[in-house]
Scaffold this motif. Sequence first.
Motif, PDB file in Angstrom:
ATOM      1  N   GLY A  21       0.805  -1.208   0.000  1.00 20.08           N
ATOM      2  CA  GLY A  21       0.000   0.000   0.000  1.00 20.08           C
ATOM      3  C   GLY A  21       0.841   1.262   0.000  1.00 20.08           C
ATOM      4  O   GLY A  21       2.024   1.230  -0.346  1.00 20.08           O
ATOM      5  N   GLY A  22       0.222   2.365   0.403  1.00 19.72           N
ATOM      6  CA  GLY A  22       0.836   3.698   0.305  1.00 19.72           C
ATOM      7  C   GLY A  22       2.001   3.913   1.243  1.00 19.72           C
ATOM      8  O   GLY A  22       2.464   2.989   1.914  1.00 19.72           O
ATOM      9  N   PHE A 196     -15.386   0.598   1.790  1.00 24.41           N
ATOM     10  CA  PHE A 196     -14.058   0.670   2.400  1.00 24.41           C
ATOM     11  C   PHE A 196     -13.023   0.147   1.410  1.00 24.41           C
ATOM     12  O   PHE A 196     -13.217  -0.908   0.807  1.00 24.41           O
ATOM     13  CB  PHE A 196     -14.013  -0.188   3.670  1.00 24.41           C
ATOM     14  CG  PHE A 196     -14.825   0.368   4.802  1.00 24.41           C
ATOM     15  CD1 PHE A 196     -14.220   1.090   5.816  1.00 24.41           C
ATOM     16  CD2 PHE A 196     -16.203   0.186   4.842  1.00 24.41           C
ATOM     17  CE1 PHE A 196     -14.961   1.618   6.857  1.00 24.41           C
ATOM     18  CE2 PHE A 196     -16.962   0.712   5.879  1.00 24.41           C
ATOM     19  CZ  PHE A 196     -16.341   1.427   6.887  1.00 24.41           C
ATOM     20  N   THR A 197     -11.930   0.899   1.251  1.00 31.50           N
ATOM     21  CA  THR A 197     -10.858   0.484   0.355  1.00 31.50           C
ATOM     22  C   THR A 197      -9.565   0.378   1.153  1.00 31.50           C
ATOM     23  O   THR A 197      -9.198   1.329   1.860  1.00 31.50           O
ATOM     24  CB  THR A 197     -10.661   1.531  -0.764  1.00 31.50           C
ATOM     25  OG1 THR A 197     -11.935   1.819  -1.331  1.00 31.50           O
ATOM     26  CG2 THR A 197      -9.747   1.003  -1.852  1.00 31.50           C
ATOM     27  N   LEU A 198      -8.883  -0.746   1.008  1.00 26.68           N
ATOM     28  CA  LEU A 198      -7.629  -0.955   1.741  1.00 26.68           C
ATOM     29  C   LEU A 198      -6.535  -0.074   1.136  1.00 26.68           C
ATOM     30  O   LEU A 198      -6.260  -0.148  -0.059  1.00 26.68           O
ATOM     31  CB  LEU A 198      -7.232  -2.438   1.648  1.00 26.68           C
ATOM     32  CG  LEU A 198      -5.968  -2.840   2.398  1.00 26.68           C
ATOM     33  CD1 LEU A 198      -6.088  -2.572   3.902  1.00 26.68           C
ATOM     34  CD2 LEU A 198      -5.662  -4.330   2.145  1.00 26.68           C
ATOM     35  N   GLU A 199      -5.911   0.755   1.992  1.00 28.92           N
ATOM     36  CA  GLU A 199      -4.889   1.689   1.522  1.00 28.92           C
ATOM     37  C   GLU A 199      -3.480   1.227   1.886  1.00 28.92           C
ATOM     38  O   GLU A 199      -2.524   1.511   1.175  1.00 28.92           O
ATOM     39  CB  GLU A 199      -5.125   3.071   2.164  1.00 28.92           C
ATOM     40  CG  GLU A 199      -6.445   3.705   1.783  1.00 28.92           C
ATOM     41  CD  GLU A 199      -6.388   4.367   0.416  1.00 28.92           C
ATOM     42  OE1 GLU A 199      -5.509   5.199   0.207  1.00 28.92           O
ATOM     43  OE2 GLU A 199      -7.225   4.014  -0.438  1.00 28.92           O
ATOM     44  N   LYS A 200      -3.348   0.566   3.047  1.00 29.28           N
ATOM     45  CA  LYS A 200      -2.005   0.176   3.499  1.00 29.28           C
ATOM     46  C   LYS A 200      -2.160  -0.926   4.536  1.00 29.28           C
ATOM     47  O   LYS A 200      -3.093  -0.888   5.345  1.00 29.28           O
ATOM     48  CB  LYS A 200      -1.323   1.413   4.108  1.00 29.28           C
ATOM     49  CG  LYS A 200       0.153   1.229   4.442  1.00 29.28           C
ATOM     50  CD  LYS A 200       0.787   2.580   4.769  1.00 29.28           C
ATOM     51  CE  LYS A 200       2.220   2.443   5.253  1.00 29.28           C
ATOM     52  NZ  LYS A 200       3.146   1.886   4.247  1.00 29.28           N
ATOM     53  N   TRP A 201      -1.254  -1.902   4.519  1.00 33.30           N
ATOM     54  CA  TRP A 201      -1.344  -2.981   5.503  1.00 33.30           C
ATOM     55  C   TRP A 201       0.032  -3.525   5.837  1.00 33.30           C
ATOM     56  O   TRP A 201       0.992  -3.359   5.077  1.00 33.30           O
ATOM     57  CB  TRP A 201      -2.252  -4.107   4.993  1.00 33.30           C
ATOM     58  CG  TRP A 201      -1.629  -4.973   3.944  1.00 33.30           C
ATOM     59  CD1 TRP A 201      -0.944  -6.148   4.123  1.00 33.30           C
ATOM     60  CD2 TRP A 201      -1.633  -4.734   2.529  1.00 33.30           C
ATOM     61  NE1 TRP A 201      -0.527  -6.645   2.911  1.00 33.30           N
ATOM     62  CE2 TRP A 201      -0.921  -5.790   1.915  1.00 33.30           C
ATOM     63  CE3 TRP A 201      -2.149  -3.722   1.715  1.00 33.30           C
ATOM     64  CZ2 TRP A 201      -0.736  -5.871   0.537  1.00 33.30           C
ATOM     65  CZ3 TRP A 201      -1.961  -3.797   0.350  1.00 33.30           C
ATOM     66  CH2 TRP A 201      -1.267  -4.854  -0.229  1.00 33.30           C
TER      67      TRP A 201
END
Length: 211
Positions: A21-22, A196-201
């Motif tokens: 992610g970001g 909901f959108t996953l941005e960073k994990w």
Amino acid sequence: MGIASLPPGLEGNFIEVSSGGGSSWLAFNTKRLYTNAFIIQDDKILLGYKKRGFGVHKYNGFGGKVEQGETAVQAAARELQEEAGITAPLEHYGTFLFVTEGGPDWAFQIEIFRAEEYSGTLIETDEMRFQWFATPNVGVGIPETTVVSAAAQAVVELLPIPFDSMWESDRYWIPLLLSKRHFIGRTDFKSVGETFTLEKWWFGEIGAREW
Ligand SMILES: Nc1ncnc2c1[nH]c(=O)n2[C@H]1C[C@H](O)[C@@H](COP(=O)(O)OP(=O)(O)OP(=O)(O)O)O1
């Protein structure tokens, strides 16, 4: 992968197994405790389809807020009874933070439990409709390798875990839970309404922490 600097809000000695992610993590003020419990037997896992409330229309484990005066395992047991009608010898396997941009300014700290047995009769409740799914032969952190074993298909004819209808980050930690690996993690999402959108994990497994 190896010992890594952990995302803000996590502590301990963990080995990274998956991240992406970001570039920056979201800020949050405090943490609130939640639970999520799964029954995992042989080649199958019990999930619930959320019929209302937060996470509506997603499949998930059974869980919710830890109320004042409860421990996490007590809350997990209560939620399992309320949402699926069963009791189980729950064991703690993971913790992750769920932070949202466009949501509350606090982080959900979600405590993950699993059990292989349960007592009672499964019931559909106002909140959850239970369903068994076949557990795949998964490669940790590599969701594309979710291939259902021939035995699971032939014997029980269950559908595979419906990752496309679950929280987007579940595909990174459910394989750890299935293979009984203690884990910790953080997931940052962007939310617009109920989308909901996953941005960073980031997910890691135990290095040298007592459980
Ligand atoms: N990102 C992510 N992945 C997996 N699971 C979750 C998330 N975010 C989440 O919130 N969850 C889980 C954690 C809990 O099990 C539920 C949310 O709890 P909720 O249903 O809102 O809590 P209750 O106490 O049952 O709520 P009410 O019944 O009081 O409305 O989703």
